[in-house]
Scaffold this active site. Structure first.
Site, short mmCIF file in Angstrom:
data_model
loop_
_atom_site.label_atom_id
_atom_site.label_comp_id
_atom_site.label_asym_id
_atom_site.label_seq_id
_atom_site.Cartn_x
_atom_site.Cartn_y
_atom_site.Cartn_z
N ASP A 39 -48.89 64.85 -24.65
CA ASP A 39 -48.49 65.47 -25.92
C ASP A 39 -49.73 65.98 -26.67
O ASP A 39 -49.62 66.60 -27.73
CB ASP A 39 -47.61 64.56 -26.77
CG ASP A 39 -48.27 63.24 -27.12
OD1 ASP A 39 -49.41 62.99 -26.66
OD2 ASP A 39 -47.65 62.45 -27.86
N GLU A 176 -56.53 53.51 -23.85
CA GLU A 176 -57.33 54.52 -24.56
C GLU A 176 -58.15 53.88 -25.69
O GLU A 176 -57.66 53.01 -26.42
CB GLU A 176 -56.40 55.61 -25.15
CG GLU A 176 -57.17 56.66 -25.95
CD GLU A 176 -56.38 57.91 -26.28
OE1 GLU A 176 -55.19 58.01 -25.91
OE2 GLU A 176 -56.98 58.80 -26.92
#
Ligand code: KIV
Length: 258
Positions: A39, A176
């Site tokens: 995204d 992440e």
């Protein structure tokens, strides 16, 4: 040949890159193991400031394009913000992704609190990739992109999240923006591959956003990004040459006319 999860599980190091269209997906296809229709396209493709306004329709559109271009990479697509708030919403929307595209798995952000959702999707035949640590869909509520795993509580939560996501049935885990030693500990504590971005050297694989690593996104360069080429500059100089050739009458040449 199409890369299966079974084949990926056998590899010691996994490579993932994002793509949002058929052209680049085709170029990346047999070079990397996994293509992520992230995204992040909301930022690097649409030019928005964060990923939050990406819609399911956009994700499906771009995933179709990537699936048209890539024939061998394992394809993961992001469930956008607000499309998996409840397990039932997640199932309905992930079924749309599976029915309308050829994505191999969907990715969603969240740890233990998303375990029920991951379990429901998995039980219904949808492969799920987890995403913990710095979760871009939380950037607005957290007031920025905040690296995780810096204190005892954060480390404990990350380890619990990774376990919960694995136990719920996730086939892979993106980590992440996490301190390297913590990402290492997470990787050693689970049996599914981990894919790091800004998470150091010890995850099973690495992922980078294509426009970051090829130097097309020029506004800023996060610390964890390595720019392999200065794409923006390469394209600018080619277009400059084209414009110059048109103006000076060098294009088209005898060979380029009917
Ligand atoms: O959207 C994306 O590109 C991602 C990567 C940063 C892992 O989720």
């Amino acid at each position: 040949m199409k890369k299966t999860l079974k084949a990926l599980y056998k590899k010691e190091k996994l490579t993932m890159i994002t793509a949002y269209d058929a052209l680049f997906a085709k170029i990346f296809d047999d070079l990397v193991d996994i293509i992520l229709v992230g995204d992040s396209l909301n930022m690097s493709f649409l030019g928005e400031n964060d990923t939050l306004s990406a819609t399911l329709e956009q994700m499906i559109y771009h995933t179709k394009a990537v699936c048209n271009g890539a024939k061998s990479a394992y394809i993961v697509t992001d469930m956008p913000f607000g499309t998996y708030n409840t397990p039932q919403d997640a199932l309905k929307n992930a079924i749309r992704v599976y029915k309308e595209t050829k994505a191999d798995a969907v990715k969603l952000e969240g740890g233990a609190e998303k375990a029920e959702t991951i379990k429901l999707l998995t039980q219904n035949g949808i492969a799920v990739v987890g995403h913990i640590g710095l979760m871009p869909q939380f950037s607005r509520s957290e007031g920025g992109y905040i690296v995780k795993g810096k204190d005892k509580d954060s480390i404990k939560k990350l380890l619990e999240d990774a376990k919960a996501v694995e136990e719920a049935g996730a086939v892979m885990l993106v980590i992440e923006g996490v301190k390297e030693n913590v990402a290492k500990e997470i990787t050693e504590s689970v049996n599914i591959p981990t894919i790091g971005i800004g998470a150091g050297r010890y995850t099973t694989g690495q992922v980078l956003v294509w426009s970051d690593m090829l130097g097309f996104f020029e506004e800023f360069k996060p610390k964890f990004v390595r720019r392999y080429i200065n794409g923006g500059e390469i394209v600018r100089s080619a277009v400059r040459k084209y414009v110059d050739d048109v103006i000076t009458g060098k294009f088209p040449s005898d060979e380029e006319i009917y």
